[in-house]
Write an enzyme that holds these catalytic residues in place. Structure first.
Site, PDB file in Angstrom:
ATOM      1  N   SER A 173       0.850  -1.194   0.000  1.00 24.30           N
ATOM      2  CA  SER A 173       0.000   0.000   0.000  1.00 24.30           C
ATOM      3  C   SER A 173       0.892   1.252   0.000  1.00 24.30           C
ATOM      4  O   SER A 173       1.732   1.387  -0.885  1.00 24.30           O
ATOM      5  CB  SER A 173      -0.945  -0.039   1.205  1.00 24.30           C
ATOM      6  OG  SER A 173      -1.966   0.913   1.059  1.00 24.30           O
ATOM      7  N   ALA A 230     -25.252  -6.638  -4.847  1.00 26.27           N
ATOM      8  CA  ALA A 230     -24.222  -7.409  -5.571  1.00 26.27           C
ATOM      9  C   ALA A 230     -23.849  -8.718  -4.870  1.00 26.27           C
ATOM     10  O   ALA A 230     -23.992  -8.845  -3.669  1.00 26.27           O
ATOM     11  CB  ALA A 230     -22.976  -6.550  -5.741  1.00 26.27           C
ATOM     12  N   ASP A 232     -20.588 -12.058  -5.133  1.00 29.45           N
ATOM     13  CA  ASP A 232     -19.204 -12.087  -5.601  1.00 29.45           C
ATOM     14  C   ASP A 232     -18.528 -13.453  -5.499  1.00 29.45           C
ATOM     15  O   ASP A 232     -18.966 -14.324  -4.821  1.00 29.45           O
ATOM     16  CB  ASP A 232     -18.372 -11.097  -4.804  1.00 29.45           C
ATOM     17  CG  ASP A 232     -17.345 -10.431  -5.689  1.00 29.45           C
ATOM     18  OD1 ASP A 232     -17.229  -9.218  -5.637  1.00 29.45           O
ATOM     19  OD2 ASP A 232     -16.685 -11.157  -6.445  1.00 29.45           O
ATOM     20  N   ASP A 367      -8.479  -6.021  -4.963  1.00 30.69           N
ATOM     21  CA  ASP A 367      -8.135  -4.883  -4.104  1.00 30.69           C
ATOM     22  C   ASP A 367      -9.181  -3.786  -4.262  1.00 30.69           C
ATOM     23  O   ASP A 367      -9.370  -3.253  -5.352  1.00 30.69           O
ATOM     24  CB  ASP A 367      -6.742  -4.356  -4.489  1.00 30.69           C
ATOM     25  CG  ASP A 367      -6.213  -3.316  -3.515  1.00 30.69           C
ATOM     26  OD1 ASP A 367      -7.018  -2.551  -2.946  1.00 30.69           O
ATOM     27  OD2 ASP A 367      -4.984  -3.262  -3.340  1.00 30.69           O
ATOM     28  N   HIS A 407      -6.933  -5.982  -0.285  1.00 29.58           N
ATOM     29  CA  HIS A 407      -5.873  -4.980  -0.164  1.00 29.58           C
ATOM     30  C   HIS A 407      -4.746  -5.478   0.736  1.00 29.58           C
ATOM     31  O   HIS A 407      -4.878  -5.464   1.954  1.00 29.58           O
ATOM     32  CB  HIS A 407      -6.454  -3.665   0.361  1.00 29.58           C
ATOM     33  CG  HIS A 407      -5.455  -2.551   0.343  1.00 29.58           C
ATOM     34  ND1 HIS A 407      -4.822  -2.136  -0.813  1.00 29.58           N
ATOM     35  CD2 HIS A 407      -4.949  -1.776   1.330  1.00 29.58           C
ATOM     36  CE1 HIS A 407      -3.991  -1.145  -0.523  1.00 29.58           C
ATOM     37  NE2 HIS A 407      -4.045  -0.914   0.759  1.00 29.58           N
TER      38      HIS A 407
END
Ligand SMILES: *[C@@H]1O[C@H](CO)[C@@H](O)[C@H](O)[C@H]1NC(C)=O
Ligand SMILES: *[C@@H]1O[C@H](CO)[C@@H](O)[C@H](O)[C@H]1NC(C)=O
Ligand SMILES: *[C@@H]1O[C@H](CO)[C@@H](O)[C@H](O)[C@H]1NC(C)=O
Ligand SMILES: *[C@@H]1O[C@H](CO)[C@@H](O)[C@H](O)[C@H]1NC(C)=O
Ligand SMILES: *[C@@H]1O[C@H](CO)[C@@H](O)[C@H](O)[C@H]1NC(C)=O
Ligand SMILES: *[C@@H]1O[C@H](CO)[C@@H](O)[C@H](O)[C@H]1NC(C)=O
Ligand SMILES: *[C@@H]1O[C@H](CO)[C@@H](O)[C@H](O)[C@H]1NC(C)=O
Ligand SMILES: *[C@@H]1O[C@H](CO)[C@@H](O)[C@H](O)[C@H]1NC(C)=O
Length: 487
Positions: A173, A230, A232, A367, A407
Site C-alpha cells: 500500500s 451485488a 461475488d 483490491d 488490499h
C-alpha cells in the site's frame, strides 16, 4: 569410564550452558549497543533484549529518534534477531500513517533479517501533522524510509561485528509506494524490493478515490446504490470482465432488489476509468471483482478518510475543505503540486537495474482500495519508457497479480503468499514471496510464479507472472493447483 548415559547427559548440559552463555552474551551486547551508536542526527534512547515469549524470536530492539529537518524527524526502531542470517531489511508504512509496523518487524526478524521500521515522519494514522508542515510531507514521501536505511545499514556492523551481506525491503500500500520511491530515486539502497499494491501515481489516486462521493452522493441520494444488490466470487482474470447494469434496472414500480435508472447511471461511473477534460487518463478503472468490499469502504456515501485528509492537510492546508465539491480542477492543482514528488510514477528504473537490484511487485486482484489496474499501467509505463519487452524486464522487474487477494492480504482466494505476517502458509522459496525474492537476489533463481494458499490453507494456487494470466485447464476442481495454467 563414564557411562554412555552420563556422558550424553553431560553433553546436553554443556550445550544448554553454551546456549545460556550465548544468550547472556547477546543480551549484554544488546545493552552495550546504546553507547556505541554515535551517528549524526541520531538519538538512540533504548536497547532492550526481548525474548521469544514476547515476540516471535529472541532479539535486541533499539529505539532511536532521527532528526530529518529543522521542523521534522522520525522515530526509528531496529530489531536484531539472535538467529541473524546476514540480511538487512527495511519495512514500510500504510495509509497517511504514521506508525511503525510492528507485525512486519516481528515477521521479518523471525525469518532472520535484521529489520528496521520508522514512523514515516509522524505518529498516528491521521494526516493532521501534514498541515502547514511541508517537511513532514517530505518525510512521508521519501525521506523517512531513506533515512531509516542510511542509519539502519550502519547498525549491523556495530552489533554483529560485520556489515550485512544483502539489503531488502518489504512493504504494501503506502509501503508499496515507498518501495518504488527507493527503486526510482535511491537505486543503491536495496538489493531486493518486495512492493505490494503500491499507492503510486499518488496525485492521481486521491482524485480517483475522492471522485466516488460526488457520484454516489450520500446514503439518502437517489444516485446512491446500496451494496446488498451485488454478489461475488474470485475472478482469475478481471481483464475479461465488463459489467452492464442494464438488466438490473427495475421492471416495475418495485425498487427493492433492483436499480432505478438513476442508480444504474452511478454503477458504470464508479466502475470506469477516469479521464480529464483533455481525454488524458487520470486513473484506471476499479478492477471487477472487488465490488462488495469497495461498496463497504469507498462507495458507501461517506468521505473516504485517507483521501479527505490528503486534500485538506496536504493539498489545500484547509481543515474545512468539503470533499463533496471535488472536481477535475482540484486534480490539476494536486498534479501541479506533486509535493516532494510523492507521485512516484517514473518509468525509468535503469539506475536500479544497473546496480543488479531486483524488484518483485504484486497486487491483489480484488483490491478495493487501490485498483490493481494501476499496477499494470505502471508495468506498461516502464516497458514503454525503457523500450523493453517483458522478457527483458524479467531480469530485474517482475509483476504478479494475486487473484482472490484484497488490499495487501485477506480475500476469497489463495492470498497467503508470505507478504505479511497474517498471510503466511510456508517459509520456503516456493511458498513465500519474500524468500523467493531472497533466492532471486542471492542465487539468481527468479520466481516464475508466486504461490499462495487460501485462508484455511486447504488449497494452493500458482499466481502468474504478468502479462501471463491463469486459465483453468482441468482436470479436477478449482482447488486443484495443477488444473490451472499460466498462458
Ligand atoms: C557479542 O559481541 C562480541 C564482540 O563484538 C562478539 O564477538 C560476540 O559474537 C557477540 N555475541 C553474541 C552472542 O552476539
Ligand atoms: C533459530 O533457528 C533455528 C533453525 O532455523 C530454530 O530451530 C531455532 O528455534 C531458532 N531460534 C530462535 C531463538 O528463534
Ligand atoms: C523522541 O521523539 C518523540 C517525538 O516523536 C519525543 O516525544 C521524545 O521525547 C523523543 N525522545 C528522545 C529521547 O529524544
Ligand atoms: C542532519 O539534519 C540536518 C537537518 O536538521 C540535515 O541538514 C543534515 O543533512 C543531517 N545530517 C545527516 C548526516 O543526515
Ligand atoms: C553473511 O554475513 C554473515 C554475518 O555477517 C556471515 O557469517 C556469512 O558468512 C555471510 N554469508 C554470505 C553468503 O556471504
Ligand atoms: C501549506 O502551508 C505551508 C506552511 O505554511 C506552506 O509552505 C505551503 O506552501 C502551504 N501549501 C499550500 C498548498 O498552500
Ligand atoms: C417487491 O419485491 C420484493 C422482492 O423482489 C418482494 O419481496 C416485495 O413483496 C415486493 N413489494 C411489493 C410492494 O410488491
Ligand atoms: C475456513 O474455515 C472456516 C471454519 O472451518 C469456515 O467457516 C470458513 O468459511 C472457511 N473460509 C474459507 C475462505 O474457506
Amino acid at each position: 569410564m563414564p557411562s554412555l548415559y552420563s556422558s550424553s547427559a553431560a553433553l546436553v548440559g554443556a550445550l544448554a550452558l553454551l546456549r545460556t552463555t550465548h544468550a547472556q552474551d547477546f543480551a549484554t551486547n544488546c545493552s552495550s549497543l546504546l553507547d556505541q551508536i554515535n551517528i549524526e542526527n541520531v538519538t538512540a534512547y533504548a536497547a532492550d533484549y526481548i525474548t521469544a515469549q514476547v515476540v516471535s524470536t529472541d532479539l535486541c530492539c533499539v529505539q532511536m529518534n532521527v532528526t530529518t529537518s529543522e521542523q521534522s524527524g522520525i522515530r526509528l526502531e531496529a530489531w536484531f534477531p539472535q538467529n541473524y542470517t546476514g540480511r538487512f531489511l527495511s519495512t514500510g508504512n500504510g495509509g497517511d500513517g504514521g506508525c511503525i509496523q510492528y507485525p512486519d518487524l516481528d515477521y521479518t526478524t523471525s525469518l532472520g533479517f535484521a529489520a528496521v521500521g520508522a514512523n514515516n515522519g509522524h505518529d498516528g494514522m491521521t494526516g493532521v501533522p501534514f498541515l502547514n508542515n511541508p517537511d513532514v510531507i517530505t518525510d512521508f514521501a521519501w525521506r523517512s524510509l531513506h533515512t531509516g536505511v542510511v542509519v539502519g545499514e550502519q547498525l549491523p556492523a556495530l552489533f554483529y561485528g560485520a556489515p550485512q551481506n544483502k539489503s531488502y525491503y518489504l512493504g504494501c500500500s503506502t509501503g508499496g509506494r515507498q518501495g518504488w520511491t527507493v527503486v526510482q530515486n535511491f537505486p543503491e539502497d536495496f538489493n531486493g524490493v518486495l512492493a505490494g499494491a503500491p499507492a503510486m501515481a499518488s496525485t492521481d489516486l486521491p482524485y480517483w478515490s475522492g471522485s466516488f462521493l460526488p457520484v454516489t452522493g450520500n446514503e439518502d441520494a437517489d444516485t446512491f446504490v446500496p451494496t446488498e444488490i451485488a454478489t461475488d466470487n474470485v475472478l482469475e482474470n478481471p481483464d475479461l470482465c465488463g459489467f452492464d447494469p442494464t438488466p438490473l434496472i427495475c421492471a416495475d414500480g418495485n425498487t427493492t432488489d433492483c436499480l432505478t435508472e438513476t442508480q444504474a447511471e452511478t454503477v458504470p461511473t464508479v466502475l470506469s476509468a477516469i479521464y480529464d477534460e483533455n481525454g488524458e487518463l487520470v486513473y484506471p478503472r476499479m478492477q471487477p471483482g472487488a465490488e462488495v468490499l469497495a461498496g463497504a469502504l469507498q462507495w458507501n456515501g461517506q468521505p473516504f478518510g485517507i483521501t479527505q485528509e490528503w486534500w485538506r492537510y496536504v493539498i489545500y492546508n484547509d481543515t474545512t475543505w468539503d470533499p463533496s465539491t471535488l472536481t477535475i480542477a482540484d486534480y490539476h492543482v494536486a498534479k501541479e503540486q506533486n509535493p516532494a514528488n510523492v507521485e512516484t510514477f517514473n518509468g525509468d528504473i535503469s539506475a536500479f537495474q544497473s546496480t543488479g537490484g531486483k524488484v518483485l511487485h504484486y497486487h491483489g486482484l480484488m483490491d478495493m482500495l487501490i485498483s490493481s489496474e494501476n499496477s499494470k499501467r505502471y508495468y506498461n509505463l516502464v516497458q514503454e519508457t525503457m523500450g523493453m519487452d517483458s522478457s527483458e524486464l524479467d531480469d530485474f522487474y517482475r509483476f504478479f497479480g494475486i487473484s482472490g487477494m484484497s488490499h495487501c492480504g485477506g480475500g476469497d482466494g489463495a492470498y497467503k503468499i508470505g507478504n505479511v505476517a497474517d498471510g503466511v502458509a510456508g517459509t520456503s522459496a516456493d511458498e513465500n514471496v519474500l524468500i523467493a525474492l531472497v533466492q532471486w537476489v542471492e542465487e539468481g533463481v527468479a520466481p516464475e510464479v508466486v504461490r499462495g494458499a487460501d485462508a484455511n490453507e486447504t488449497f494452493w494456487r500458482a499466481h502468474c507472472k504478468w502479462p501471463l494470466t491463469n486459465k483453468y485447464v482441468g482436470p479436477g476442481d478449482y482447488e486443484e493447483e495443477s488444473a490451472w495454467q499460466c498462458s
